[in-house]
Scaffold this motif. Structure first.
Motif, PDB file in Angstrom:
ATOM      1  N   GLU A   1      -3.383   8.052   0.185  1.00 35.01           N
ATOM      2  CA  GLU A   1      -3.024   6.758  -0.402  1.00 35.01           C
ATOM      3  C   GLU A   1      -3.271   6.815  -1.909  1.00 35.01           C
TER       4      GLU A   1
ATOM      5  N   ARG B   1       0.872  -1.176   0.000  1.00 39.75           N
ATOM      6  CA  ARG B   1       0.000   0.000   0.000  1.00 39.75           C
ATOM      7  C   ARG B   1       0.913   1.232   0.000  1.00 39.75           C
ATOM      8  N   PHE B   2       0.637   2.179  -0.900  1.00 39.30           N
ATOM      9  CA  PHE B   2       1.519   3.329  -1.112  1.00 39.30           C
ATOM     10  C   PHE B   2       0.861   4.624  -0.619  1.00 39.30           C
TER      11      PHE B   2
ATOM     12  N   SER C   1      -2.360   3.922  -3.953  1.00 35.80           N
ATOM     13  CA  SER C   1      -1.964   2.564  -4.367  1.00 35.80           C
ATOM     14  C   SER C   1      -2.521   2.180  -5.718  1.00 35.80           C
TER      15      SER C   1
END
Length: 524
Positions: A518, A509-510, A520
């Protein structure tokens, strides 16, 4: 041979083990939330009739409609329909034969001689059915219209006139005696099958068993006439009690039960159906777990495993797939060439015995393919085939076995009645989703690098946090020069790893360190 039944009861489940000289030969699990349904009788309503697949679907109040194949519609169906007040005379009038409508097709000469029988069913029609197979995956239960009531010594067949004797009673005089008794005690318009455990029993014992079944059938008749479909008319015994009914015979030395309540229930049941053997039932009073005391727990752990050892050092690998069960036989060690054939035969014969035992224990149904160790001699191949057939004769389920192929494969089909033990006791792993495999570290780095490339192309973010499972983080930190360090220098991006057990292993998860957002899935 000492044969015993060991029953372990807890709040979550009841487990029944049958042992021969301490070795586990049969195993059953009874779940309160997933009770046994085979044998239950329902008053249902026809939902659909599909001549193309020669089947009908019956609404019995479950999530999925019950599956009724035309081959499971017996000759007694019309009488059962009349019993519940269903009038079948308004079905299309064609040439009739034993309650079936006969239709003819004229496309080919062959089709003129082959007649297709379509049962007299219509949508909305009430029908009395009995469950023969438990639901498997997303399929509903399988049912039959040939209702039968199993007792301790015999099986009652309403609206039938046949008398059958178990094929496992081999003595001719005993078969003749039991058939004579059956003819004397059976009421008119009923059939009777004499079970294996009836061997050596008196006429009085069989008559008492029949009287209990007749009383039960009268109650079913009354309920079927008064209830509205869909409704449960008769519920068969629990798995635990049905095991006692079906398998508790003169061969059993003792029955040990660790629950006072269950001990009392089973003893009371046996006193009714077979009081002479009630003293064989004992309450296990030790503080030690009953399955540990009889060394059963360890055998169950082997039963659940993928690898099963053989006495001479070989082993089986048992794989449960969606379509079939695949078994690989391995020798486990190298043998000199001149002894190879004999050693392979010995391992294959040991495997044959263990495979039959494992299939019974695991209650595996459907197609089973076994890859035996290669044998050069045709006589040895036949020995393995004959050994398998001999061992599967002990199985209560119907089993068909084909001879060994040129590739050393033997195909087996075993009657499927319910979920096998492994499916009943285990769930699919949420991490690997049943594959038993996780992504290698090199592929994790590849996936991560691929995502960072997309980030560079589509965004100006150069300071990010990656949340991942601790096992994934460990793989990213491996090596003298960490993979993470290499990626940071290569793409001029600051990357911080944050371990999070809620993230699936192998996933990322980015998050933006600047905004906390986020992203992602922004570049999917």
């Amino acid at each position: 041979m000492v044969k015993e039944i060991i029953i372990n009861s807890s709040t979550a489940q009841t487990r029944v083990a049958i042992t021969e000289d301490g070795s586990l030969v049969d195993f059953f699990v009874d779940y309160p939330e997933n009770r046994r349904m085979v044998g239950d009788i329902y008053l249902g309503k026809v939902a659909r009739v599909l001549p193309g697949i020669r089947a009908a679907f019956i609404d019995i109040g479950m999530k999925h409609d019950a599956f009724l194949h035309f081959s499971d519609i017996g000759d007694r169906t019309q009488q059962l329909q009349e019993m519940i007040g269903e009038d079948s005379e308004d079905v299309e009038e064609e040439e009739e034969n034993n309650g079936f409508v006969k239709t003819h097709t004229a496309k080919t000469a062959e089709s003129k001689t082959n007649q297709t029988f379509i049962p007299k069913l219509r949508k909305g029609q009430e029908i009395l059915i009995q469950i023969t197979k438990e639901p498997v995956n997303n399929k509903g239960v399988r049912v039959t219209t040939s209702v039968s009531l199993p007792g301790r010594f015999c099986v009652l067949l309403p609206y039938d006139n046949k008398i059958g004797i178990s094929k496992k009673i081999y003595d001719f005089k005993e078969r003749k005696r039991l058939r004579f008794i059956a003819r004397q005690i059976i009421p008119q318009n009923y059939g009777l099958i004499i079970r294996t455990v009836a061997q050596g029993q008196t006429e009085e014992s069989l008559k008492d068993d029949l009287n209990l079944l007749m009383k039960t059938w009268e109650e079913i008749e009354s309920s079927a006439k008064s209830e509205a479909p869909p409704s449960l008319i008769y519920q068969d015994l629990t798995t635990t009690v049905s095991v006692m009914r079906d398998l508790f015979n003169s061969d059993i030395s003792k029955v040990f039960i660790d629950s006072k309540k269950l001990h009392r229930q089973i003893k009371n049941y046996v006193k009714i159906v077979q009081p002479a053997v009630a003293d064989k039932i004992e309450l296990f009073k030790s503080s030690q777990n009953i399955f540990d005391a009889f060394n059963i727990e360890e055998q169950i752990n082997t039963l659940m495993g993928r690898k099963v050892p053989l006495p001479s050092g070989g082993y089986l690998i048992i794989e449960h797939t969606e379509a079939m069960v695949v078994i690989d036989v391995n020798s486990g060690r190298y043998a000199r060439s001149k002894e190879q054939e004999l050693n392979s035969l010995k391992t294959d014969l040991e495997a044959s015995r263990e495979i039959a035992r494992q299939m019974r224990l695991r209650d595996v149904g459907g197609i089973i393919v076994v890859d035996f160790i290669d044998l050069e001699d045709d006589k040895n191949r036949k020995k393995v085939y004959d050994e398998l057939k001999k061992e599967f004769r002990k199985d209560r389920a119907k089993v068909s076995i084909l001879p060994m192929s040129e590739f050393g494969l033997i195909q087996i089909t075993r009657q499927r009645i319910r979920q096998n033990i492994v499916q009943a006791m285990k769930e699919v792993c949420p991490v690997c989703l049943g594959t038993g495999m996780l992504t290698k570290g090199s592929h994790l780095v590849y996936d991560l690098e691929n995502w960072i490339k997309k980030l560079r192309r589509h965004s100006k973010e150069r300071n990010i946090t990656i949340r991942c499972h601790p096992s994934t983080a460990l793989k990213l930190r491996e090596g003298k020069v960490k993979s993470l360090t290499k990626l940071q220098f290569k793409y001029f991006t600051r990357i911080r790893i944050e371990e999070d057990e809620s993230v699936m292993p192998g996933s990322f998860r980015f998050f933006s360190n600047k905004t906390g957002r986020e992203f992602s899935k922004d570049f999917d």
